[in-house]
Motif scaffolding. Structure first.
Motif, PDB file in Angstrom:
ATOM      1  N   GLY A 238       0.812  -1.219   0.000  1.00 22.66           N
ATOM      2  CA  GLY A 238       0.000   0.000   0.000  1.00 22.66           C
ATOM      3  C   GLY A 238       0.837   1.258   0.000  1.00 22.66           C
ATOM      4  O   GLY A 238       1.952   1.266  -0.525  1.00 22.66           O
ATOM      5  N   VAL A 239       0.276   2.300   0.578  1.00 18.02           N
ATOM      6  CA  VAL A 239       0.877   3.636   0.464  1.00 18.02           C
ATOM      7  C   VAL A 239       1.535   4.128   1.751  1.00 18.02           C
ATOM      8  O   VAL A 239       2.024   5.261   1.797  1.00 18.02           O
ATOM      9  CB  VAL A 239      -0.185   4.670   0.029  1.00 18.02           C
ATOM     10  N   ILE A 240       1.553   3.302   2.799  1.00 16.76           N
ATOM     11  CA  ILE A 240       2.092   3.791   4.075  1.00 16.76           C
ATOM     12  C   ILE A 240       3.611   3.612   4.136  1.00 16.76           C
ATOM     13  O   ILE A 240       4.130   2.526   3.860  1.00 16.76           O
ATOM     14  CB  ILE A 240       1.446   3.069   5.275  1.00 16.76           C
ATOM     15  N   ASP A 241       4.296   4.670   4.495  1.00 19.77           N
ATOM     16  CA  ASP A 241       5.743   4.632   4.716  1.00 19.77           C
ATOM     17  C   ASP A 241       5.979   4.058   6.112  1.00 19.77           C
ATOM     18  O   ASP A 241       6.277   4.778   7.070  1.00 19.77           O
ATOM     19  CB  ASP A 241       6.302   6.053   4.597  1.00 19.77           C
ATOM     20  N   ILE A 242       5.806   2.743   6.241  1.00 19.29           N
ATOM     21  CA  ILE A 242       5.825   2.090   7.559  1.00 19.29           C
ATOM     22  C   ILE A 242       7.122   2.349   8.336  1.00 19.29           C
ATOM     23  O   ILE A 242       7.083   2.640   9.530  1.00 19.29           O
ATOM     24  CB  ILE A 242       5.509   0.579   7.413  1.00 19.29           C
ATOM     25  N   PRO A 243       8.299   2.273   7.684  1.00 17.47           N
ATOM     26  CA  PRO A 243       9.536   2.510   8.465  1.00 17.47           C
ATOM     27  C   PRO A 243       9.572   3.893   9.124  1.00 17.47           C
ATOM     28  O   PRO A 243      10.175   4.052  10.189  1.00 17.47           O
ATOM     29  CB  PRO A 243      10.643   2.377   7.407  1.00 17.47           C
ATOM     30  N   ALA A 244       8.942   4.876   8.500  1.00 22.47           N
ATOM     31  CA  ALA A 244       8.952   6.215   9.097  1.00 22.47           C
ATOM     32  C   ALA A 244       8.236   6.214  10.453  1.00 22.47           C
ATOM     33  O   ALA A 244       8.689   6.864  11.405  1.00 22.47           O
ATOM     34  CB  ALA A 244       8.286   7.216   8.149  1.00 22.47           C
ATOM     35  N   TYR A 245       7.127   5.465  10.532  1.00 21.82           N
ATOM     36  CA  TYR A 245       6.394   5.402  11.794  1.00 21.82           C
ATOM     37  C   TYR A 245       7.156   4.561  12.819  1.00 21.82           C
ATOM     38  O   TYR A 245       7.200   4.898  14.001  1.00 21.82           O
ATOM     39  CB  TYR A 245       4.970   4.867  11.565  1.00 21.82           C
ATOM     40  N   ARG A 246       7.768   3.459  12.366  1.00 26.67           N
ATOM     41  CA  ARG A 246       8.544   2.632  13.301  1.00 26.67           C
ATOM     42  C   ARG A 246       9.709   3.437  13.873  1.00 26.67           C
ATOM     43  O   ARG A 246      10.000   3.373  15.068  1.00 26.67           O
ATOM     44  CB  ARG A 246       9.042   1.360  12.606  1.00 26.67           C
ATOM     45  N   ARG A 247      10.362   4.208  13.014  1.00 20.64           N
ATOM     46  CA  ARG A 247      11.482   5.025  13.486  1.00 20.64           C
ATOM     47  C   ARG A 247      11.017   5.991  14.577  1.00 20.64           C
ATOM     48  O   ARG A 247      11.658   6.120  15.622  1.00 20.64           O
ATOM     49  CB  ARG A 247      12.091   5.806  12.310  1.00 20.64           C
ATOM     50  N   ALA A 248       9.880   6.629  14.341  1.00 19.05           N
ATOM     51  CA  ALA A 248       9.368   7.600  15.324  1.00 19.05           C
ATOM     52  C   ALA A 248       8.990   6.912  16.635  1.00 19.05           C
ATOM     53  O   ALA A 248       9.282   7.416  17.727  1.00 19.05           O
ATOM     54  CB  ALA A 248       8.161   8.344  14.740  1.00 19.05           C
TER      55      ALA A 248
ATOM     56  N   PRO B 120       5.197   7.807  -8.169  1.00 20.08           N
ATOM     57  CA  PRO B 120       4.577   7.373  -6.916  1.00 20.08           C
ATOM     58  C   PRO B 120       5.382   7.818  -5.689  1.00 20.08           C
ATOM     59  O   PRO B 120       6.606   7.846  -5.731  1.00 20.08           O
ATOM     60  CB  PRO B 120       4.564   5.848  -7.021  1.00 20.08           C
ATOM     61  N   SER B 121       4.687   8.167  -4.654  1.00 18.03           N
ATOM     62  CA  SER B 121       5.319   8.594  -3.408  1.00 18.03           C
ATOM     63  C   SER B 121       4.500   8.097  -2.235  1.00 18.03           C
ATOM     64  O   SER B 121       3.292   7.927  -2.338  1.00 18.03           O
ATOM     65  CB  SER B 121       5.392  10.121  -3.373  1.00 18.03           C
ATOM     66  N   LYS B 122       5.183   7.834  -1.113  1.00 20.50           N
ATOM     67  CA  LYS B 122       4.485   7.528   0.142  1.00 20.50           C
ATOM     68  C   LYS B 122       4.668   8.658   1.142  1.00 20.50           C
ATOM     69  O   LYS B 122       4.330   8.505   2.311  1.00 20.50           O
ATOM     70  CB  LYS B 122       5.026   6.224   0.740  1.00 20.50           C
TER      71      LYS B 122
END
Lengths: 287, 287
Positions: A238-248, B120-122
């Motif tokens: 999908g479209v979620i930048d999951i690593p960005a949230y995990r990092r936070a 495409p971008s997340k």
């Protein structure tokens, strides 16, 4: 941020992810076979096999829990209040018996959906007040059982029928009111699916702190989405930048499990082994 | 709060509400026949009959506009930026030609959905920044054409593919950055469907002020909802306490039209007369 690419040491499987493929015992055994160290059970799946058998299955497999799903559905009319409290106390007891590190709370939306039979209401503000009130009433039970309560903000599209707590800001405001001392008995569960859209979430994650960072759930947001409830995406699809949230989240000191919780007709239609192996692969590459 | 029960003096029909039943000219005439004084056209419906003919139809029928839908879809990659700006300048010109009191902005989500063909971008945070940047670039065009821009926060379930501005707080933050003097050239459109879930919305409505309160849209939230886009409810059929939002909006000094905007496969399948008559009846009784 932790390097997850080498193994799946911190992977947990929420049992809803494969609820159509096996019963709770079967899921626990399948996870244990591939070295998955933790699960997060749903109450109905535990009830289906019986609490004692569920406790034994977890112990025999040497698994841990990353949470227990779920307490909540606090919003109701007066006639349903005692039932609501009793139900939540049972959930706390079950979580304690299973050794869950927290009870995840889906707090309820409007009373007619949260506790069917309740008088219909359109008063979402009254619902918010009922949620804070009910968590306040149950917090001592949770403390006595040593089961922290994790308020999970749900996506706003579930505000009417599942949870009127829809942002991390709201969840943390409740924590501030009921547990200003940050005792560890009350905190939040953050799920990428529910919070990814929120422009305010980064500032709010900075507000969480280690004591309140009780659970971290991952899955992805598909475009288009075929079903508002049962079309969550596998991480990476999908479209979620999951690593960005995990990092936070990890910057808050979170060192616990990364729990995959997928409610998906698509993934429910696939073999158990395929789903679990995909969870492991995606955990190592895109989470 | 105004008493709407006696007539339908402040009712406006967003033309998307009956887009399957008639073309723009047919909708304008049907509204005029029953004393509805305003419409809010969509660009594609105007384009279908031609701008000149649309202008003439509105004038001949003696109607006003309550808005023009829509500008926006600002998020895009560099290769699509000029196309995006040109498209938005055309929207402003059309709004001016039609005498619209504002151009409603659906700001765009991730670039691949907002302007198809974009890389495409997340990065939802980059999308937020692009939106503010683009409105800033277009604000002088809007001022020159005397067409105020109305940022419409869309429900968070549309964050990926339609609008990454999902709360009134975000919309007002953009106004504060780009038009701190409250010139009247930049404001917000508030739609009950998009904001009803938001615990923070009441505080934010208090922040709007008369100069920025450009449009008020109503429809209802159905439970269950069959389709994330095309199952909006007729006022009174869902869970939104619509009068509570109207009261708050009018307390900001808003005295303009109450615009019914329904995107609904159900209502699109019914006769034009039935839909418009129902809009009038519900406007008088549950709005």
């Amino acid at each position: 941020m932790r390097d997850l690419s080498k193994d799946h040491h911190w992977l947990s499987i929420n049992t809803a992810t494969v609820r159509q493929q096996a019963d709770f015992v079967g899921i626990v055994e399948a996870c244990a076979r591939r070295g998955i160290r933790a699960v997060s059970p749903w109450r109905d799946q535990v009830a289906h096999v019986g609490l004692d058998r569920a406790v034994k299955a977890v112990r025999d497999a040497g698994l841990q829990l990353s949470g227990y799903c779920r307490g909540g559905m606090y919003t109701c009319d007066a006639a349903h209040k005692q039932e609501m409290l009793d139900d939540n106390r049972r959930a706390i007891d079950e979580a304690a018996a299973l050794g869950a590190p927290c009870l995840v709370l889906v707090v309820g939306g409007l009373p007619q959906f949260s506790r069917p039979g309740s008088q219909p209401s359109k008063d979402i503000r009254a619902a918010h007040a009922q949620v804070t009130d009910a968590i306040g009433q149950l917090l001592n039970d949770a403390k006595a059982a040593k089961v922290p309560l994790a308020v999970e903000p749900l996506h706003p599209m579930y505000a009417a029928d599942r949870a009127c707590v829809n942002t991390l800001r709201q969840a943390l405001d409740i924590c501030d009111v009921l547990d200003p001392a940050r005792s560890g008995a009350l905190g939040v569960a953050i799920d990428t699916f529910h919070v990814w859209w929120d422009a305010d979430v980064w500032e709010q994650i900075d507000r969480v702190g280690k004591e309140r960072m009780l659970a971290f759930h991952v899955c992805d947001w598909l475009v288009p989405m075929k079903d508002m409830l049962l079309d969550r995406g596998m991480m990476g699809d999908g479209v979620i930048d999951i690593p960005a949230y995990r990092r936070a989240v990890e910057a808050q000191g979170y060192k616990g499990f990364v729990e995959v919780e997928l409610l998906s007709n698509d993934w429910w239609s696939r073999p158990l082994d395929e789903v679990l192996d995909t969870c492991i692969a995606r955990y190592q590459t895109v989470v």
